[in-house]
Scaffold this motif. Structure first.
Motif, PDB file in Angstrom:
ATOM      1  N   LYS A  24      -1.368  -5.841 -10.722  1.00 46.29           N
ATOM      2  CA  LYS A  24      -0.025  -5.270 -10.764  1.00 46.29           C
ATOM      3  C   LYS A  24       0.035  -3.861 -10.218  1.00 46.29           C
ATOM      4  O   LYS A  24      -0.977  -3.181 -10.086  1.00 46.29           O
ATOM      5  CB  LYS A  24       0.467  -5.236 -12.219  1.00 46.29           C
ATOM      6  N   LYS A  25       1.238  -3.427  -9.951  1.00 44.10           N
ATOM      7  CA  LYS A  25       1.426  -2.024  -9.579  1.00 44.10           C
ATOM      8  C   LYS A  25       0.995  -1.152 -10.747  1.00 44.10           C
ATOM      9  O   LYS A  25       1.129  -1.543 -11.910  1.00 44.10           O
ATOM     10  CB  LYS A  25       2.893  -1.768  -9.294  1.00 44.10           C
ATOM     11  N   CYS A  26       0.499   0.037 -10.429  1.00 42.15           N
ATOM     12  CA  CYS A  26      -0.034   0.833 -11.511  1.00 42.15           C
ATOM     13  C   CYS A  26       1.066   1.532 -12.314  1.00 42.15           C
ATOM     14  O   CYS A  26       0.947   1.699 -13.503  1.00 42.15           O
ATOM     15  CB  CYS A  26      -1.049   1.827 -10.992  1.00 42.15           C
ATOM     16  N   CYS A  27       2.151   1.956 -11.637  1.00 44.66           N
ATOM     17  CA  CYS A  27       3.256   2.558 -12.376  1.00 44.66           C
ATOM     18  C   CYS A  27       4.520   1.776 -12.064  1.00 44.66           C
ATOM     19  O   CYS A  27       4.679   1.286 -10.964  1.00 44.66           O
ATOM     20  CB  CYS A  27       3.528   3.992 -11.926  1.00 44.66           C
ATOM     21  N   PRO A  28       5.429   1.688 -12.998  1.00 42.10           N
ATOM     22  CA  PRO A  28       6.692   1.034 -12.676  1.00 42.10           C
ATOM     23  C   PRO A  28       7.520   1.853 -11.687  1.00 42.10           C
ATOM     24  O   PRO A  28       8.235   1.308 -10.884  1.00 42.10           O
ATOM     25  CB  PRO A  28       7.388   0.912 -14.031  1.00 42.10           C
TER      26      PRO A  28
ATOM     27  N   ALA B 102       4.655  12.640 -10.360  1.00 42.07           N
ATOM     28  CA  ALA B 102       5.409  11.943 -11.399  1.00 42.07           C
ATOM     29  C   ALA B 102       4.891  10.522 -11.541  1.00 42.07           C
ATOM     30  O   ALA B 102       4.588  10.069 -12.644  1.00 42.07           O
ATOM     31  CB  ALA B 102       6.884  11.937 -11.053  1.00 42.07           C
ATOM     32  N   CYS B 103       4.812   9.824 -10.464  1.00 36.59           N
ATOM     33  CA  CYS B 103       4.213   8.495 -10.538  1.00 36.59           C
ATOM     34  C   CYS B 103       3.769   8.058  -9.158  1.00 36.59           C
ATOM     35  O   CYS B 103       4.131   8.673  -8.154  1.00 36.59           O
ATOM     36  CB  CYS B 103       5.170   7.500 -11.177  1.00 36.59           C
ATOM     37  N   ILE B 104       2.972   7.015  -9.148  1.00 38.70           N
ATOM     38  CA  ILE B 104       2.446   6.532  -7.882  1.00 38.70           C
ATOM     39  C   ILE B 104       2.868   5.087  -7.707  1.00 38.70           C
ATOM     40  O   ILE B 104       2.603   4.233  -8.549  1.00 38.70           O
ATOM     41  CB  ILE B 104       0.913   6.683  -7.838  1.00 38.70           C
TER      42      ILE B 104
ATOM     43  N   ARG C 196      -2.830  -1.370  -7.891  1.00 36.43           N
ATOM     44  CA  ARG C 196      -3.829  -0.858  -8.814  1.00 36.43           C
ATOM     45  C   ARG C 196      -5.036  -0.282  -8.087  1.00 36.43           C
ATOM     46  O   ARG C 196      -5.570   0.757  -8.465  1.00 36.43           O
ATOM     47  CB  ARG C 196      -4.267  -2.021  -9.721  1.00 36.43           C
TER      48      ARG C 196
ATOM     49  N   PRO D  27      -0.761  10.543 -12.076  1.00 35.11           N
ATOM     50  CA  PRO D  27       0.445  11.096 -12.682  1.00 35.11           C
ATOM     51  C   PRO D  27       0.102  12.250 -13.612  1.00 35.11           C
ATOM     52  O   PRO D  27      -0.826  12.154 -14.409  1.00 35.11           O
ATOM     53  CB  PRO D  27       1.031   9.930 -13.467  1.00 35.11           C
TER      54      PRO D  27
ATOM     55  N   THR E 251      -3.112  -1.522 -20.711  1.00 32.71           N
ATOM     56  CA  THR E 251      -2.495  -1.209 -19.417  1.00 32.71           C
ATOM     57  C   THR E 251      -0.981  -1.322 -19.524  1.00 32.71           C
ATOM     58  O   THR E 251      -0.238  -0.456 -19.038  1.00 32.71           O
ATOM     59  CB  THR E 251      -3.020  -2.185 -18.352  1.00 32.71           C
TER      60      THR E 251
ATOM     61  N   GLN F  43       1.818   1.716 -19.238  1.00 29.78           N
ATOM     62  CA  GLN F  43       2.881   1.643 -18.244  1.00 29.78           C
ATOM     63  C   GLN F  43       4.233   1.875 -18.882  1.00 29.78           C
ATOM     64  O   GLN F  43       5.059   2.614 -18.356  1.00 29.78           O
ATOM     65  CB  GLN F  43       2.861   0.265 -17.584  1.00 29.78           C
TER      66      GLN F  43
ATOM     67  N   LEU G 154       4.037   5.739 -20.877  1.00 30.15           N
ATOM     68  CA  LEU G 154       3.694   6.963 -20.149  1.00 30.15           C
ATOM     69  C   LEU G 154       3.900   6.855 -18.649  1.00 30.15           C
ATOM     70  O   LEU G 154       3.621   7.794 -17.916  1.00 30.15           O
ATOM     71  CB  LEU G 154       2.228   7.322 -20.413  1.00 30.15           C
ATOM     72  N   GLU G 155       4.332   5.701 -18.160  1.00 26.94           N
ATOM     73  CA  GLU G 155       4.401   5.477 -16.724  1.00 26.94           C
ATOM     74  C   GLU G 155       3.049   5.776 -16.075  1.00 26.94           C
ATOM     75  O   GLU G 155       2.979   6.420 -15.038  1.00 26.94           O
ATOM     76  CB  GLU G 155       5.461   6.371 -16.094  1.00 26.94           C
ATOM     77  N   SER G 156       2.014   5.354 -16.735  1.00 24.59           N
ATOM     78  CA  SER G 156       0.702   5.679 -16.193  1.00 24.59           C
ATOM     79  C   SER G 156      -0.227   4.465 -16.329  1.00 24.59           C
ATOM     80  O   SER G 156       0.231   3.375 -16.679  1.00 24.59           O
ATOM     81  CB  SER G 156       0.125   6.889 -16.917  1.00 24.59           C
ATOM     82  N   TYR G 157      -1.478   4.647 -16.088  1.00 24.30           N
ATOM     83  CA  TYR G 157      -2.432   3.538 -16.114  1.00 24.30           C
ATOM     84  C   TYR G 157      -3.780   4.067 -16.565  1.00 24.30           C
ATOM     85  O   TYR G 157      -4.039   5.275 -16.476  1.00 24.30           O
ATOM     86  CB  TYR G 157      -2.520   2.870 -14.744  1.00 24.30           C
TER      87      TYR G 157
ATOM     88  N   GLU H 209      -6.881   4.312 -15.492  1.00 25.79           N
ATOM     89  CA  GLU H 209      -7.706   5.176 -14.633  1.00 25.79           C
ATOM     90  C   GLU H 209      -7.175   6.595 -14.619  1.00 25.79           C
ATOM     91  O   GLU H 209      -7.950   7.556 -14.580  1.00 25.79           O
ATOM     92  CB  GLU H 209      -7.737   4.661 -13.188  1.00 25.79           C
ATOM     93  N   ALA H 210      -5.829   6.720 -14.609  1.00 31.23           N
ATOM     94  CA  ALA H 210      -5.228   8.044 -14.540  1.00 31.23           C
ATOM     95  C   ALA H 210      -5.524   8.834 -15.812  1.00 31.23           C
ATOM     96  O   ALA H 210      -5.918  10.003 -15.759  1.00 31.23           O
ATOM     97  CB  ALA H 210      -3.720   7.924 -14.333  1.00 31.23           C
TER      98      ALA H 210
END
Ligand SMILES: Nc1nc2c(ncn2[C@@H]2O[C@H](COP(=O)(O)OP(=O)(O)O)[C@@H](O)[C@H]2O)c(=O)[nH]1
Lengths: 96, 745
Positions: free
Chosen positions: A8-12, A38-40, A44, A57, B244, B248, B251-254, B256-257
């Protein structure tokens, strides 16, 4: 063979509702300023590679050269990274 | 300490450009061995060092930023550490940029392997006003920290004795525990317990480390888990997936970050409180940044790049001209000596035409390659090559290539006159495999130094008025062909997204001469080794194809009779002189001169007949039924066939096929004249031949390199078949199109 959660995408990267939250792609930002990621908006794998180079982020970075368009140079965690067009337009930043 | 006679395995790890290679060279000197890791093109360097009776085996790992399997280099480095379990890892860090460099250190410590921290480039750090409290850093990290200057060798002895002492202590692995915050820590703890309970990989790896890899979606570790402990793996994956998802949403994050953020946080805390003090810590621009202002500027950047690339090109070809000539004349002298020493016959022909000419042709390139690699090593070690890749990425990306492809193209003859062998080898600087393959398959379309004399000969014959513009046109054509065919390859057999361009630009640094020499020598030596084996075999094969089965007895007799007839026409007292040639200084009677000329013409005709009757000649004749579409007759076919061995041979084969005797490169005017007067040739045919030569199968030296660099036979075969088909297709288009337009009569 990989499951969905790894693909999946890492950030929405949803467009934030609140005002004042001006997110723009890194390649449209102004040179010489500091920005906060802010986001990427990437897959993934790309996100993970970026994280290992220190772009994720929340991190702050300085745009060294944007006049060059989408390929650009940023200073982050003390070193200079060059980002191609397919990378810099996926990084959404806010002024910091 | 130790009782001697022990061997310790010591690995060198560090980010790219931290000075790792320089340090490795400083320690091992010339006693090193360069090879590849099995099956891949990542280089593996090994060297030995003797210290107080114990032997240190040093292995230089590829430069990496992390130990997660994001790239081949990282995988190689990690596998080596986990499987070979070196006694000590020398972790080399750039003292000017501890923050980033310690990121890898943290990961090594989390793995638990014994580490010596090598604080390299302290000279550069000092001049930037960066002060590092080595003792405090060592105390906080609880490891030995040794400052060094790899360029001068400062700190080297201290480093080695520290490493040997630590190795002899035979410490166990003691993993560092870092907190990853309220979201990740509970998940990690839960996973750790599961892993420990089933002892999954625990004989080699800390269970927390394995858990982290699951969170980071490390494909290699997960694949291993699914294979050996499927149930455990699905439970771990479930935890990772849940986390994960949670990250998301909240925090709008993942993972690894968050993990990276905590590692950088750990590093920041480590360096706080006087460990690192920067004297002039303003936003001062360092010299390197100032240079970049010019060299990567939107307008000045491309201009200076053109200038620099042009200088590289000039340097390589001008300075190597003399040594290339020397090597060539050495080989031709050797050939002549052998010619005089050996008795007439097959053995002599094999040694002179097969072995000496063949291998000489390849070794003749060595000086060129040497200079080329030197220039590249310079651009690479100063850090400029990364800038070139950055600037050109946009253009090359359009064609499915990568910014770093440009070097390979230029070296292969992008400005007319390079060589595809070092060009193909130069693709090593490319990281991603698809772009790299596409580059090394298309670089041979450039006009290398061996094609140029052939073109020059044909242009002189058919386009004498427009020499310069024809040459320019051919350069443009080859670039267009290479780029468009690269695109074609990338949207068909090498389909797939381009690798995102993401590269650290190292600060500009002055390379050491020794480092450059070692770099250059390694690469050149690999080329020479190849010439000794495969290329020797191929040149013998081609010699055989063009020599056997030779003239039939009947034809031989006929030529001999014709010769005797000419001799019979000369007065008896002059026959000796006609057959042997006149002694030095004696005037030759007209009748003798005339007879000698006729005999020489007969010899050439015999050579031509022999060539036509040889296997190569028969193949060439058989191919006429196809090749007439592009206007090629058997003579052209044989010449092109011989060009498989090396392009410059085309001229000499054409010479033989047109009964001109041996035509040397350079004095090909007679061939030019001969062709322009031949009714079978015309400018249209000549152009079709030129286009074909530009594009068809690379020479064998190049093909060998393609096979070696791509690691697969199929790419060598592919480049032969694909290039020849494309070349033929375009040559037919040119020839038939031209005829349709009424040209070529
Ligand atoms: N000033 C300084 N430069 C160094 C030092 N060690 C290496 N260099 C330079 O840094 C550049 C990169 O070094 P290299 O060994 O190729 O880095 P690697 O990518 O880690 O193998 C080269 O130009 C070296 O000459 C050092 O201790 N001080």
């Amino acid at each position: 063979m990989l499951n969905g959660w790894m693909r999946k995408k890492c950030c929405p990267c949803a467009v934030p509702k609140g005002a004042g939250q001006n997110r723009l792609p890194l390649c449209e930002a102004a040179t010489g300023k500091r920005f906060k990621v802010a986001c990427i908006d990437g897959g993934r794998h790309l996100c993970a590679r970026m994280a290992s180079l220190g772009i994720y982020p929340g991190v702050e970075m300085e745009l060294l050269c944007a006049g060059c368009g989408c390929p650009c140079l940023v200073r982050v965690h003390g070193s200079t990274l060059s980002l191609g067009a397919g990378v810099s337009d996926k990084i959404l930043v806010t002024a910091s | 300490m130790n009782n001697g006679n022990e061997q310790y395995l010591i690995a060198l790890a560090g980010n790219p450009n931290c000075g790792k290679t320089t340090l490795f060279n400083a320690v091992t000197g010339a006693r090193q061995h360069v090879g590849n890791y099995p099956g891949i093109t990542v280089e593996k360097k090994e060297g030995f060092y003797q210290l107080n009776g114990s032997r240190l085996r040093l292995v230089d790992l590829p430069g990496t930023y992390s130990l997660t399997a994001y790239s081949l280099e990282e995988l190689v480095a990690r596998d080596f550490l986990v499987q070979e379990r070196p006694e000590v890892v020398l972790n080399i860090v750039d003292a000017c940029n501890l923050e980033r460099n310690l990121y890898l250190t943290v990961q090594l410590l989390e793995l638990g392997i014994p580490v010596v921290l090598v604080l390299n480039m302290v000279d550069a750090a000092e001049s930037r006003g960066i002060e590092i409290d080595v003792e405090e850093l060592s105390r906080r990290l609880q490891l030995p920290v040794v400052p060094t200057v790899a360029r001068t060798g400062r700190g080297k002895d201290d480093l080695l004795s520290t490493a040997a002492r630590m190795a002899s202590e035979k410490r166990g692995w003691a993993p560092l525990h870092i907190s990853y915050g309220p979201d990740i820590d509970p998940a990690l703890d839960e996973m750790e317990k599961e892993i420990a309970r089933l002892s999954f990989l625990t004989e080699a790896l800390p269970s927390r480390w394995t858990a982290l890899k699951y969170l980071e979606a490390d494909e290699q570790v997960i694949a291993k888990g699914r294979e050996t402990h499927p149930e455990l793996s699905s439970r771990l994956e479930a935890i990772a997936a849940r986390l994960t998802d949670h990250l998301q949403k909240t925090l709008e994050s993942y993972p690894e970050a968050i993990i990276a953020d905590h590692r950088y946080g750990f590093i920041a805390a480590l360096l706080k409180g006087g460990v690192v003090t920067e004297k002039n810590k303003s936003d001062r621009l360092y010299l390197s940044d100032q240079i970049d202002r010019v060299l990567t500027n939107r307008l000045l950047g491309p201009v200076s790049m053109m200038l620099i690339l042009y200088m590289v090109y000039q340097f390589t070809f001008n300075y190597s001209a003399l040594p290339v000539q020397l090597v060539e004349s050495a080989f031709s002298m050797l050939g002549n000596r052998m010619d005089a020493l050996l008795p007439e016959g097959l053995i002599k022909s094999l040694i002179v035409s097969g072995i000496i000419d063949g291998v000489g042709g390849v070794i003749g390139f060595v000086p060129l390659i040497l200079f080329m690699f030197f220039a590249i090593a310079f651009l690479e070690d100063t850090g400029y090559l990364a800038r070139v890749a950055y600037m050109l990425d946009r253009v090359f990306r359009t064609f499915g290539l990568h910014g770093s492809s440009v070097m390979a193209f230029i070296i292969s003859g992008g400005i007319a006159g390079g060589c595809a062998v070092p060009g193909v080898m130069a693709t090593r600087t490319l990281r991603s495999s698809r772009e790299r393959l596409a580059t090394l398959l298309t670089a041979p379309f450039m006009n290398c130094g061996a094609k140029i004399p052939v073109f020059a000969m044909l242009i002189a014959a058919f386009f004498p008025k427009n020499r310069a513009s024809m040459m320019f046109l051919l350069t443009l054509l080859s670039w267009m062909a290479a780029l468009f065919l690269a695109k074609l390859i990338r949207i068909t057999i090498l389909k797939g997204p381009s690798t995102p361009f993401l590269l650290e630009l190292p600060p500009y640094r002055l390379p050491t001469f020794k480092g450059l020499l070692i770099h250059t020598w390694e690469r050149t030596w690999q080329y020479v080794q190849k010439a000794g084996t495969i290329i020797l075999a191929i040149s013998i094969l081609f010699w055989a194809l063009m020599t056997f089965p030779g003239l039939s007895e009947k034809k031989k007799v006929r030529f001999e009779e014709a010769r005797q007839e000419i001799l019979a026409g000369v007065p008896p007292e002059l026959r000796e002189m006609t057959a042997r040639g006149a002694p030095e200084g004696q005037t030759i009677p007209a009748v003798v001169a005339d007879a000698r000329e006729r005999i020489l013409a007969l010899d050439h005709e015999e050579a031509q007949t022999a060539l036509k009757d040889s296997f190569a000649g028969r193949i060439g004749t058989a191919m006429e039924s196809v090749s007439r579409w592009s206007g090629f007759d058997w003579r052209t076919n044989v010449a092109l066939l011989s060009g498989f061995a090396a392009k410059e041979i085309i001229i000499s084969t054409l010479g033989t096929a047109y009964s001109l005797g041996k035509v040397e490169t350079g004095d090909d005017l007679s061939l030019s004249e001969r062709l322009s007067n031949d009714p079978l040739w015309n400018p249209l045919k000549a152009f079709a031949v030129i286009v074909f030569i530009m594009l068809y199968a690379p020479c064998f030296a190049t093909i060998t390199c393609i096979i070696k660099e791509s690691g697969a036979w199929k790419w060598g075969v592919f480049s032969m078949v694909f290039n020849t088909s494309v070349a033929f297709l375009i040559a037919v288009l040119v020839y038939q199109g031209g005829r349709w337009l009424g040209l070529g009569t």
